[in-house]
Design an enzyme around this catalytic site. Structure first.
Site, PDB file in Angstrom:
ATOM      1  N   ARG A  37       6.080 -45.403 -39.246  1.00 53.97           N
ATOM      2  CA  ARG A  37       6.686 -44.889 -40.478  1.00 53.97           C
ATOM      3  C   ARG A  37       7.532 -45.992 -41.127  1.00 53.97           C
ATOM      4  NH1 ARG A  37       7.974 -39.168 -41.007  1.00 53.97           N
ATOM      5  NH2 ARG A  37       7.460 -38.818 -38.843  1.00 53.97           N
ATOM      6  N   GLU A 204       3.495 -13.000 -39.421  1.00 56.80           N
ATOM      7  CA  GLU A 204       3.611 -13.454 -38.024  1.00 56.80           C
ATOM      8  C   GLU A 204       2.550 -12.763 -37.171  1.00 56.80           C
ATOM      9  OE1 GLU A 204       5.298 -15.623 -35.894  1.00 56.80           O
ATOM     10  OE2 GLU A 204       4.131 -14.603 -34.358  1.00 56.80           O
ATOM     11  N   ILE A 279       2.924 -22.796 -38.052  1.00 55.56           N
ATOM     12  CA  ILE A 279       2.455 -22.076 -36.857  1.00 55.56           C
ATOM     13  C   ILE A 279       2.627 -22.909 -35.584  1.00 55.56           C
ATOM     14  CG2 ILE A 279       0.841 -20.632 -38.157  1.00 55.56           C
ATOM     15  CD1 ILE A 279      -1.398 -22.514 -36.976  1.00 55.56           C
ATOM     16  N   ASP A 321       8.654 -34.799 -27.762  1.00 55.30           N
ATOM     17  CA  ASP A 321       7.693 -33.751 -28.141  1.00 55.30           C
ATOM     18  C   ASP A 321       6.310 -33.975 -27.546  1.00 55.30           C
ATOM     19  OD1 ASP A 321       9.654 -32.629 -29.712  1.00 55.30           O
ATOM     20  OD2 ASP A 321       8.529 -32.735 -31.598  1.00 55.30           O
ATOM     21  N   HIS A 452      42.430 -18.255 -30.585  1.00 50.30           N
ATOM     22  CA  HIS A 452      42.327 -17.098 -31.481  1.00 50.30           C
ATOM     23  C   HIS A 452      42.803 -17.499 -32.872  1.00 50.30           C
ATOM     24  CE1 HIS A 452      42.514 -12.968 -32.856  1.00 50.30           C
ATOM     25  NE2 HIS A 452      43.713 -13.257 -33.372  1.00 50.30           N
TER      26      HIS A 452
HETATM   27  P1  FAD Z   1       9.378 -37.669 -33.434  1.00 52.34           P
HETATM   28  O1  FAD Z   1      10.702 -37.395 -34.013  1.00 52.34           O
HETATM   29  O2  FAD Z   1       8.205 -36.928 -33.956  1.00 52.34           O
HETATM   30  O3  FAD Z   1       9.153 -39.230 -33.592  1.00 52.34           O
HETATM   31  C1  FAD Z   1       7.982 -39.847 -33.216  1.00 52.34           C
HETATM   32  C2  FAD Z   1       7.800 -41.091 -34.056  1.00 52.34           C
HETATM   33  O4  FAD Z   1       6.719 -41.832 -33.505  1.00 52.34           O
HETATM   34  C3  FAD Z   1       7.432 -40.805 -35.507  1.00 52.34           C
HETATM   35  O5  FAD Z   1       8.337 -41.445 -36.371  1.00 52.34           O
HETATM   36  C4  FAD Z   1       6.023 -41.395 -35.662  1.00 52.34           C
HETATM   37  O6  FAD Z   1       5.830 -42.031 -36.919  1.00 52.34           O
HETATM   38  C5  FAD Z   1       6.007 -42.433 -34.552  1.00 52.34           C
HETATM   39  N1  FAD Z   1       4.661 -42.721 -34.041  1.00 52.34           N
HETATM   40  C6  FAD Z   1       3.705 -41.844 -33.648  1.00 52.34           C
HETATM   41  N2  FAD Z   1       2.635 -42.497 -33.154  1.00 52.34           N
HETATM   42  C7  FAD Z   1       2.929 -43.818 -33.244  1.00 52.34           C
HETATM   43  C8  FAD Z   1       2.225 -44.998 -32.893  1.00 52.34           C
HETATM   44  N3  FAD Z   1       1.011 -44.950 -32.340  1.00 52.34           N
HETATM   45  N4  FAD Z   1       2.814 -46.183 -33.155  1.00 52.34           N
HETATM   46  C9  FAD Z   1       4.041 -46.266 -33.724  1.00 52.34           C
HETATM   47  N5  FAD Z   1       4.765 -45.175 -34.056  1.00 52.34           N
HETATM   48  C10 FAD Z   1       4.206 -43.971 -33.814  1.00 52.34           C
HETATM   49  N6  FAD Z   1      14.788 -30.082 -33.604  1.00 52.34           N
HETATM   50  C11 FAD Z   1      16.072 -29.792 -33.328  1.00 52.34           C
HETATM   51  O7  FAD Z   1      16.506 -29.993 -32.191  1.00 52.34           O
HETATM   52  N7  FAD Z   1      16.913 -29.297 -34.285  1.00 52.34           N
HETATM   53  C12 FAD Z   1      16.486 -29.045 -35.535  1.00 52.34           C
HETATM   54  O8  FAD Z   1      17.279 -28.589 -36.373  1.00 52.34           O
HETATM   55  C13 FAD Z   1      15.132 -29.317 -35.857  1.00 52.34           C
HETATM   56  N8  FAD Z   1      14.675 -29.088 -37.106  1.00 52.34           N
HETATM   57  C14 FAD Z   1      13.370 -29.388 -37.395  1.00 52.34           C
HETATM   58  C15 FAD Z   1      12.910 -29.113 -38.677  1.00 52.34           C
HETATM   59  C16 FAD Z   1      11.612 -29.395 -39.019  1.00 52.34           C
HETATM   60  C17 FAD Z   1      11.117 -29.101 -40.424  1.00 52.34           C
HETATM   61  C18 FAD Z   1      10.749 -30.003 -38.056  1.00 52.34           C
HETATM   62  C19 FAD Z   1       9.332 -30.370 -38.427  1.00 52.34           C
HETATM   63  C20 FAD Z   1      11.189 -30.273 -36.777  1.00 52.34           C
HETATM   64  C21 FAD Z   1      12.518 -29.955 -36.429  1.00 52.34           C
HETATM   65  N9  FAD Z   1      13.010 -30.173 -35.146  1.00 52.34           N
HETATM   66  C22 FAD Z   1      14.303 -29.857 -34.846  1.00 52.34           C
HETATM   67  C23 FAD Z   1      12.173 -30.754 -34.082  1.00 52.34           C
HETATM   68  C24 FAD Z   1      12.486 -32.254 -33.925  1.00 52.34           C
HETATM   69  O9  FAD Z   1      12.282 -32.895 -35.160  1.00 52.34           O
HETATM   70  C25 FAD Z   1      11.606 -32.863 -32.848  1.00 52.34           C
HETATM   71  O10 FAD Z   1      11.725 -32.128 -31.655  1.00 52.34           O
HETATM   72  C26 FAD Z   1      12.014 -34.306 -32.575  1.00 52.34           C
HETATM   73  O11 FAD Z   1      11.935 -35.072 -33.753  1.00 52.34           O
HETATM   74  C27 FAD Z   1      11.134 -34.914 -31.494  1.00 52.34           C
HETATM   75  O12 FAD Z   1      11.507 -36.230 -31.272  1.00 52.34           O
HETATM   76  P2  FAD Z   1      10.472 -37.320 -30.731  1.00 52.34           P
HETATM   77  O13 FAD Z   1      11.252 -38.584 -30.633  1.00 52.34           O
HETATM   78  O14 FAD Z   1       9.780 -36.815 -29.550  1.00 52.34           O
HETATM   79  O15 FAD Z   1       9.349 -37.444 -31.865  1.00 52.34           O
HETATM   80  P1  NAD Z   2       7.158 -22.057 -33.601  1.00 50.44           P
HETATM   81  O1  NAD Z   2       6.382 -22.177 -32.372  1.00 50.44           O
HETATM   82  O2  NAD Z   2       8.632 -21.929 -33.540  1.00 50.44           O
HETATM   83  O3  NAD Z   2       6.659 -20.792 -34.450  1.00 50.44           O
HETATM   84  C1  NAD Z   2       5.335 -20.651 -34.853  1.00 50.44           C
HETATM   85  C2  NAD Z   2       5.080 -19.174 -35.097  1.00 50.44           C
HETATM   86  O4  NAD Z   2       3.807 -19.037 -35.687  1.00 50.44           O
HETATM   87  C3  NAD Z   2       5.067 -18.353 -33.824  1.00 50.44           C
HETATM   88  O5  NAD Z   2       5.904 -17.239 -33.996  1.00 50.44           O
HETATM   89  C4  NAD Z   2       3.600 -17.965 -33.651  1.00 50.44           C
HETATM   90  O6  NAD Z   2       3.427 -16.721 -33.026  1.00 50.44           O
HETATM   91  C5  NAD Z   2       3.154 -17.931 -35.098  1.00 50.44           C
HETATM   92  N1  NAD Z   2       1.722 -18.123 -35.308  1.00 50.44           N
HETATM   93  C6  NAD Z   2       0.882 -18.946 -34.650  1.00 50.44           C
HETATM   94  N2  NAD Z   2      -0.367 -18.853 -35.179  1.00 50.44           N
HETATM   95  C7  NAD Z   2      -0.279 -17.971 -36.192  1.00 50.44           C
HETATM   96  C8  NAD Z   2      -1.221 -17.475 -37.129  1.00 50.44           C
HETATM   97  N3  NAD Z   2      -2.466 -17.882 -37.130  1.00 50.44           N
HETATM   98  N4  NAD Z   2      -0.802 -16.562 -38.043  1.00 50.44           N
HETATM   99  C9  NAD Z   2       0.502 -16.139 -38.054  1.00 50.44           C
HETATM  100  N5  NAD Z   2       1.424 -16.599 -37.195  1.00 50.44           N
HETATM  101  C10 NAD Z   2       1.040 -17.503 -36.285  1.00 50.44           C
HETATM  102  O7  NAD Z   2       6.713 -23.315 -34.493  1.00 50.44           O
HETATM  103  P2  NAD Z   2       7.312 -23.900 -35.845  1.00 50.44           P
HETATM  104  O8  NAD Z   2       8.216 -22.917 -36.498  1.00 50.44           O
HETATM  105  O9  NAD Z   2       6.148 -24.444 -36.579  1.00 50.44           O
HETATM  106  O10 NAD Z   2       8.175 -25.094 -35.311  1.00 50.44           O
HETATM  107  C11 NAD Z   2       7.563 -26.158 -34.554  1.00 50.44           C
HETATM  108  C12 NAD Z   2       8.526 -26.773 -33.601  1.00 50.44           C
HETATM  109  O11 NAD Z   2       9.565 -27.442 -34.290  1.00 50.44           O
HETATM  110  C13 NAD Z   2       9.158 -25.738 -32.711  1.00 50.44           C
HETATM  111  O12 NAD Z   2       8.786 -26.022 -31.393  1.00 50.44           O
HETATM  112  C14 NAD Z   2      10.619 -25.904 -32.865  1.00 50.44           C
HETATM  113  O13 NAD Z   2      11.246 -26.028 -31.625  1.00 50.44           O
HETATM  114  C15 NAD Z   2      10.803 -27.188 -33.664  1.00 50.44           C
HETATM  115  N6  NAD Z   2      11.833 -26.908 -34.674  1.00 50.44           N
HETATM  116  C16 NAD Z   2      13.094 -26.690 -34.236  1.00 50.44           C
HETATM  117  C17 NAD Z   2      14.070 -26.364 -35.150  1.00 50.44           C
HETATM  118  C18 NAD Z   2      15.438 -26.116 -34.650  1.00 50.44           C
HETATM  119  O14 NAD Z   2      15.739 -26.470 -33.514  1.00 50.44           O
HETATM  120  N7  NAD Z   2      16.320 -25.527 -35.449  1.00 50.44           N
HETATM  121  C19 NAD Z   2      13.779 -26.257 -36.491  1.00 50.44           C
HETATM  122  C20 NAD Z   2      12.480 -26.460 -36.896  1.00 50.44           C
HETATM  123  C21 NAD Z   2      11.511 -26.799 -35.961  1.00 50.44           C
END
Ligand code: FAD
Ligand code: NAD
Length: 473
Positions: A37, A204, A279, A321, A452
């Protein structure tokens, strides 16, 4: 060591990878981190945790002003208008600041950023942007990407059917947003656009929202989201989507199948000007060249490791992840620290039984440890519950929704799980995680002095309720 360019090469600069790289450098190792990225910080900082929380905060302020909460406190605002472009710019500013911050930390700790996608040549060498570099240890921290839904094609540029990345940058507030998936992303981003004026329908597949969370929490959350105006279609699936003239037409069916026992078809059609597909997410392993090093994936497409985060291939480690466990930034970060310490010859451990999870809606929903259902399956338990309605601070702030639940072992009283729905549940859950990490009993929490008036007193009262003695109910 002289045989390798680096002691440690980390692939991916998300919360797992960048933390592993910095920790390894702090421990005196020569470190590079490959990131495909344009900016560091991975999903979390670029298109995940941070931008979503920026929009959750902004939309909450808007709703407080437009929805009358501020007026309740005597703050007259006059007509409230939304400048969506400014709200999105504010979000971009947060992302820029934090991703730039990781670049600064890399320079400070002398971590070399290799710009480009990494591909394994063998277990100790990796090609990045046409150059091959070698390392004694390689840490795979490639994270995850959105799981696609067959028949519902995401096109973030058009903005009609989007994934979470598209939903963080919509050019206008949709009139009707359908969210497919009632999990964390669907509820957080659905809340953002509902607060900004969209009608939101959540479809859902399962019969409850938020899989993996405590049963009472899931039920209460559904009540709260309905009260806030979200329409919930549980036990329902989307089977087709057509986009025409900036609108999507979705076909919905009961999750159990399209026909009743009498054979009558039960499909339904929904129109929306925005569809968010949320999903779940799947591990990023394609194109990494894992076949070059003989590393196989498990049935869920994840890389398996031992408790030190070593894979089956000597010298290759994996975190975040891309390995089993909750897909959470803090879990990835803790694994990043642990893997670096293990590579450096120290003992890096992550207690996967105590990883808090938070949904940043209003109220927030948080939990750590076992659900009541899982705890009951393991043996005899005691449960204490306390409603936020009876917490003086929540009541004063007009935040009556939610409760705290403490689950303890019936014999030892050791706390097995804590669940909260409260405006600041994400902050409250930290004390529960710490208590559990120290092996606390419910009595330990009940006899800890809590300031409190704070929302956290509800945790103390729920712990008191485990043995039947809360004061305020
Ligand atoms: P990532 O953050 O996915 O980082 C992996 C990196 O590896 C990426 O930048 C990618 O470009 C790079 N990469 C991949 N393949 C290669 C390659 N071959 N060569 C070089 N670079 C590569 N989690 C929370 O705990 N709290 C939250 O509030 C939260 N909110 C979220 C909201 C959204 C919309 C989403 C999508 C996710 C959210 N998550 C949240 C989940 C969280 O983002 C992930 O669990 C976390 O980023 C995982 O970290 P990671 O380091 O494993 O991977
Ligand atoms: P999720 O697993 O939390 O929820 C996906 C939902 O989609 C589930 O309830 C599942 O039953 C439903 N689903 C699956 N297939 C479906 C279908 N065909 N039709 C209707 N519903 C369906 O996944 P997410 O919300 O995409 O988030 C992905 C990951 O990102 C999660 O593992 C979460 O931990 C992480 N995340 C974390 C935060 C946070 O910590 N606040 C915020 C955003 C994302």
């Amino acid at each position: 060591m002289a045989d390798y360019d680096y002691d440690v090469l980390v692939i991916g600069a998300g919360p797992g990878g960048y933390v592993a790289a910095i920790r390894a450098a702090q421990l005196g190792l020569k470190v590079a981190c490959a990131e495909g990225r344009a900016t560091l910080g991975g999903t979390c900082l670029n298109v995940g945790c941070i931008p979503s929380k920026a929009l959750l905060h902004g939309s909450e302020l808007f709703e407080d002003a437009a929805g009358g909460t501020m007026a309740t406190y005597g703050i007259k605002t006059g007509p409230v208008e939304l400048d969506l472009a400014a709200m999105l710019a504010q979000k971009d500013e947060s992302v820029k600041g934090l991703t730039g911050g990781i670049e600064f930390l890399f320079r400070k700790n002398k971590v070399t950023w290799l710009k480009g996608m990494a591909v394994f040549k063998d277990a100790h060498s990796v090609e990045v942007a046409g150059e091959t570099v070698s390392a004694k240890n390689v840490v795979i921290a490639t994270g995850s990407s959105v799981t696609p839904l067959p028949g519902v094609e995401v096109d973030n540029d058009k903005g009609v059917i989007v994934d979470s990345t598209g939903a963080l940058a919509l050019a206008k507030v949709p009139q009707h947003m359908v969210v497919i998936g009632g999990g964390v992303i669907g509820l957080e981003l659905g809340s953002v656009w509902r607060r900004l004026g969209a009608k939101v329908t959540v479809v859902e597949f399962l019969d409850q929202l938020l899989p993996g969370m405590d049963g009472d929490v899931r039920k209460e959350a559904a009540k709260i989201f309905k009260k806030q105006g979200m329409e919930l279609k549980l036990s329902t699936k989307v089977t087709a989507a057509k986009v025409k003239g900036g609108k999507a037409t979705l076909t919905l069916e009961p999750a159990a199948g399209p026909s009743t026992s009498s054979g009558e078809a039960r499909s339904e059609v929904l129109e929306a000007d925005c569809v968010l597909v949320a999903i779940g997410r799947r591990p990023n392993t394609a194109g990494l060249g894992l076949d070059q090093i003989g590393l196989e994936l498990n049935a869920r497409g994840q890389i398996e490791t031992d408790h030190e985060f070593a894979t089956k291939v000597p010298g290759v480690w994996a975190i975040g992840d891309v390995i089993p466990g909750p897909m959470l930034a803090h879990k990835a970060e803790d694994e990043g620290i642990a893997v670096a310490e293990n590579i450096a010859g120290l003992t890096g451990i992550v207690n996967h039984d105590v990883i808090p999870g938070v949904v940043y809606t209003m109220p927030e929903i948080a939990g750590v440890g076992l659900t009541e259902e899982a705890a009951r399956e393991r043996g005899k338990i005691k449960v204490g519950k306390f409603p936020m309605l009876a917490n003086s601070r929540a009541k004063t702030n007009h935040e009556p929704d939610g409760f705290v639940k403490v689950i303890a072992d019936a014999e030892t009283d050791r706390v097995l799980g804590v669940w909260c729905i409260a405006s600041v549940a994400g902050t409250m859950i930290a004390q529960a995680a710490q208590a559990m990490e120290f092996g606390a009993t419910s009595e330990d929490i009940a006899y800890t002095c809590h300031a409190h008036p704070t929302h956290s007193e509800a945790i103390k009262e729920a712990a008191m309720a485990v043995t039947g003695k809360p004061i305020h109910t």
